[in-house]
Motif scaffolding. Structure first.
Motif, PDB file in Angstrom:
ATOM      1  N   VAL A 119     -17.464  -7.340   1.921  1.00  0.00           N
ATOM      2  CA  VAL A 119     -17.397  -8.670   2.526  1.00  0.00           C
ATOM      3  C   VAL A 119     -16.340  -8.695   3.623  1.00  0.00           C
ATOM      4  O   VAL A 119     -15.429  -7.868   3.641  1.00  0.00           O
ATOM      5  CB  VAL A 119     -17.024  -9.744   1.474  1.00  0.00           C
ATOM      6  N   GLY A 120     -16.485  -9.659   4.518  1.00  0.00           N
ATOM      7  CA  GLY A 120     -15.436  -9.921   5.484  1.00  0.00           C
ATOM      8  C   GLY A 120     -14.320 -10.665   4.785  1.00  0.00           C
ATOM      9  O   GLY A 120     -14.568 -11.529   3.936  1.00  0.00           O
ATOM     10  N   VAL A 121     -13.075 -10.328   5.100  1.00  0.00           N
ATOM     11  CA  VAL A 121     -11.936 -10.950   4.433  1.00  0.00           C
ATOM     12  C   VAL A 121     -10.830 -11.267   5.434  1.00  0.00           C
ATOM     13  O   VAL A 121     -10.783 -10.726   6.542  1.00  0.00           O
ATOM     14  CB  VAL A 121     -11.349 -10.040   3.321  1.00  0.00           C
ATOM     15  N   LEU A 122      -9.960 -12.136   5.004  1.00  0.00           N
ATOM     16  CA  LEU A 122      -8.706 -12.404   5.686  1.00  0.00           C
ATOM     17  C   LEU A 122      -7.636 -12.095   4.657  1.00  0.00           C
ATOM     18  O   LEU A 122      -7.684 -12.613   3.529  1.00  0.00           O
ATOM     19  CB  LEU A 122      -8.619 -13.865   6.125  1.00  0.00           C
ATOM     20  N   ILE A 123      -6.691 -11.221   5.000  1.00  0.00           N
ATOM     21  CA  ILE A 123      -5.586 -10.966   4.077  1.00  0.00           C
ATOM     22  C   ILE A 123      -4.327 -11.565   4.671  1.00  0.00           C
ATOM     23  O   ILE A 123      -4.136 -11.559   5.889  1.00  0.00           O
ATOM     24  CB  ILE A 123      -5.415  -9.468   3.754  1.00  0.00           C
ATOM     25  N   VAL A 124      -3.499 -12.110   3.797  1.00  0.00           N
ATOM     26  CA  VAL A 124      -2.262 -12.750   4.227  1.00  0.00           C
ATOM     27  C   VAL A 124      -1.109 -12.063   3.505  1.00  0.00           C
ATOM     28  O   VAL A 124      -1.071 -12.030   2.280  1.00  0.00           O
ATOM     29  CB  VAL A 124      -2.273 -14.259   3.924  1.00  0.00           C
ATOM     30  N   LEU A 125      -0.205 -11.486   4.294  1.00  0.00           N
ATOM     31  CA  LEU A 125       0.976 -10.793   3.780  1.00  0.00           C
ATOM     32  C   LEU A 125       2.197 -11.333   4.498  1.00  0.00           C
ATOM     33  O   LEU A 125       2.279 -11.226   5.721  1.00  0.00           O
ATOM     34  CB  LEU A 125       0.875  -9.286   4.048  1.00  0.00           C
ATOM     35  N   ASP A 126       3.124 -11.914   3.771  1.00  0.00           N
ATOM     36  CA  ASP A 126       4.363 -12.431   4.369  1.00  0.00           C
ATOM     37  C   ASP A 126       4.090 -13.303   5.596  1.00  0.00           C
ATOM     38  O   ASP A 126       4.734 -13.161   6.634  1.00  0.00           O
ATOM     39  CB  ASP A 126       5.303 -11.289   4.757  1.00  0.00           C
ATOM     40  N   GLY A 127       3.071 -14.162   5.510  1.00  0.00           N
ATOM     41  CA  GLY A 127       2.767 -15.089   6.593  1.00  0.00           C
ATOM     42  C   GLY A 127       1.934 -14.506   7.713  1.00  0.00           C
ATOM     43  O   GLY A 127       1.518 -15.220   8.619  1.00  0.00           O
ATOM     44  N   LEU A 128       1.659 -13.193   7.689  1.00  0.00           N
ATOM     45  CA  LEU A 128       0.824 -12.560   8.700  1.00  0.00           C
ATOM     46  C   LEU A 128      -0.612 -12.520   8.189  1.00  0.00           C
ATOM     47  O   LEU A 128      -0.874 -12.004   7.104  1.00  0.00           O
ATOM     48  CB  LEU A 128       1.302 -11.131   8.973  1.00  0.00           C
ATOM     49  N   ALA A 129      -1.552 -13.082   8.958  1.00  0.00           N
ATOM     50  CA  ALA A 129      -2.957 -13.088   8.577  1.00  0.00           C
ATOM     51  C   ALA A 129      -3.695 -12.008   9.373  1.00  0.00           C
ATOM     52  O   ALA A 129      -3.564 -11.936  10.591  1.00  0.00           O
ATOM     53  CB  ALA A 129      -3.566 -14.448   8.843  1.00  0.00           C
ATOM     54  N   VAL A 130      -4.477 -11.176   8.670  1.00  0.00           N
ATOM     55  CA  VAL A 130      -5.183 -10.060   9.285  1.00  0.00           C
ATOM     56  C   VAL A 130      -6.644 -10.089   8.837  1.00  0.00           C
ATOM     57  O   VAL A 130      -6.927 -10.166   7.641  1.00  0.00           O
ATOM     58  CB  VAL A 130      -4.548  -8.706   8.866  1.00  0.00           C
ATOM     59  N   ASP A 131      -7.575 -10.023   9.812  1.00  0.00           N
ATOM     60  CA  ASP A 131      -9.000  -9.932   9.499  1.00  0.00           C
ATOM     61  C   ASP A 131      -9.357  -8.509   9.119  1.00  0.00           C
ATOM     62  O   ASP A 131      -8.764  -7.551   9.631  1.00  0.00           O
ATOM     63  CB  ASP A 131      -9.847 -10.327  10.716  1.00  0.00           C
TER      64      ASP A 131
ATOM     65  N   VAL B  65       3.219  -0.060  -0.016  1.00  0.00           N
ATOM     66  CA  VAL B  65       2.952  -0.040  -1.450  1.00  0.00           C
ATOM     67  C   VAL B  65       3.898  -1.019  -2.149  1.00  0.00           C
ATOM     68  O   VAL B  65       5.093  -1.047  -1.855  1.00  0.00           O
ATOM     69  CB  VAL B  65       3.114   1.387  -2.015  1.00  0.00           C
ATOM     70  N   GLY B  66       3.338  -1.835  -3.021  1.00  0.00           N
ATOM     71  CA  GLY B  66       4.116  -2.835  -3.748  1.00  0.00           C
ATOM     72  C   GLY B  66       4.073  -4.216  -3.115  1.00  0.00           C
ATOM     73  O   GLY B  66       4.430  -5.196  -3.758  1.00  0.00           O
TER      74      GLY B  66
ATOM     75  N   ARG C 218      -4.967 -13.231  -5.543  1.00  0.00           N
ATOM     76  CA  ARG C 218      -3.708 -12.530  -5.260  1.00  0.00           C
ATOM     77  C   ARG C 218      -3.907 -11.042  -5.508  1.00  0.00           C
ATOM     78  O   ARG C 218      -4.663 -10.646  -6.388  1.00  0.00           O
ATOM     79  CB  ARG C 218      -2.603 -13.039  -6.178  1.00  0.00           C
ATOM     80  N   PHE C 219      -3.206 -10.214  -4.737  1.00  0.00           N
ATOM     81  CA  PHE C 219      -3.319  -8.774  -4.913  1.00  0.00           C
ATOM     82  C   PHE C 219      -1.978  -8.099  -4.717  1.00  0.00           C
ATOM     83  O   PHE C 219      -1.031  -8.677  -4.208  1.00  0.00           O
ATOM     84  CB  PHE C 219      -4.356  -8.174  -3.941  1.00  0.00           C
ATOM     85  N   GLU C 220      -1.939  -6.819  -5.116  1.00  0.00           N
ATOM     86  CA  GLU C 220      -0.796  -5.950  -4.871  1.00  0.00           C
ATOM     87  C   GLU C 220      -1.308  -4.667  -4.224  1.00  0.00           C
ATOM     88  O   GLU C 220      -2.322  -4.111  -4.653  1.00  0.00           O
ATOM     89  CB  GLU C 220      -0.075  -5.613  -6.176  1.00  0.00           C
ATOM     90  N   VAL C 221      -0.615  -4.193  -3.202  1.00  0.00           N
ATOM     91  CA  VAL C 221      -0.997  -2.969  -2.512  1.00  0.00           C
ATOM     92  C   VAL C 221      -0.567  -1.772  -3.362  1.00  0.00           C
ATOM     93  O   VAL C 221       0.588  -1.678  -3.772  1.00  0.00           O
ATOM     94  CB  VAL C 221      -0.334  -2.886  -1.112  1.00  0.00           C
TER      95      VAL C 221
ATOM     96  N   THR D 238      -6.137   1.226   6.578  1.00  0.00           N
ATOM     97  CA  THR D 238      -6.733   0.891   5.288  1.00  0.00           C
ATOM     98  C   THR D 238      -5.654   0.642   4.244  1.00  0.00           C
ATOM     99  O   THR D 238      -4.531   1.143   4.350  1.00  0.00           O
ATOM    100  CB  THR D 238      -7.666   2.015   4.768  1.00  0.00           C
ATOM    101  N   ALA D 239      -6.025  -0.108   3.231  1.00  0.00           N
ATOM    102  CA  ALA D 239      -5.129  -0.348   2.097  1.00  0.00           C
ATOM    103  C   ALA D 239      -5.971  -0.457   0.836  1.00  0.00           C
ATOM    104  O   ALA D 239      -7.075  -1.006   0.862  1.00  0.00           O
ATOM    105  CB  ALA D 239      -4.323  -1.629   2.299  1.00  0.00           C
ATOM    106  N   GLN D 240      -5.454   0.086  -0.238  1.00  0.00           N
ATOM    107  CA  GLN D 240      -6.070  -0.058  -1.553  1.00  0.00           C
ATOM    108  C   GLN D 240      -5.250  -1.101  -2.298  1.00  0.00           C
ATOM    109  O   GLN D 240      -4.018  -0.992  -2.355  1.00  0.00           O
ATOM    110  CB  GLN D 240      -6.038   1.261  -2.325  1.00  0.00           C
ATOM    111  N   VAL D 241      -5.932  -2.092  -2.853  1.00  0.00           N
ATOM    112  CA  VAL D 241      -5.220  -3.168  -3.544  1.00  0.00           C
ATOM    113  C   VAL D 241      -5.845  -3.409  -4.906  1.00  0.00           C
ATOM    114  O   VAL D 241      -7.008  -3.065  -5.139  1.00  0.00           O
ATOM    115  CB  VAL D 241      -5.225  -4.476  -2.711  1.00  0.00           C
TER     116      VAL D 241
END
Length: 94
Positions: free
Chosen positions: A6-18, A57-58, A73-76, A83-86
């Motif tokens: 699926v298409g996703v938007l991930i948000v990490l520390d206020g940064l949004a990435v498609d 990681v983390g 919610r996820f953890e890297v 790429t990232a595995q979460v």
């Protein structure tokens, strides 16, 4: 549901990435989880943005599924280049 992309938007520390994600072992709210299915879902996320630079990681963040508006919610657990595995626990909820 074993796996879907699926298409996703991930948000990490206020940064949004498609990006796109192959999500495994996720079951929609209300869907019956088969006996023995893992409690944690996992995903491989790809993006045109260098995820390794913002998702060490983390790191913890939010995953938003474009098509359904679901989020979780996820953890890297691994990151390399784009790429990232979460992993996440429980359902991804709308």
């Amino acid at each position: 549901m074993d796996m879907f992309e699926v298409g996703v938007l991930i948000v990490l520390d206020g940064l949004a990435v498609d990006g796109t994600a192959d999500i495994r072992d996720w079951y929609p709210p209300g869907a019956e989880r088969p006996a023995g299915a893992p409690e944690r879902w996992s995903a491989s996320i790809s993006s045109e943005y260098p995820l390794a630079a913002v998702a060490p990681v983390g790191a913890r963040g939010d995953l938003h599924v474009d098509e359904t508006g679901a989020h979780g919610r996820f953890e890297v657990v691994q990151a390399a280049d784009y790429t990232a595995q979460v992993v996440g626990r429980g359902d991804i909820t709308p």
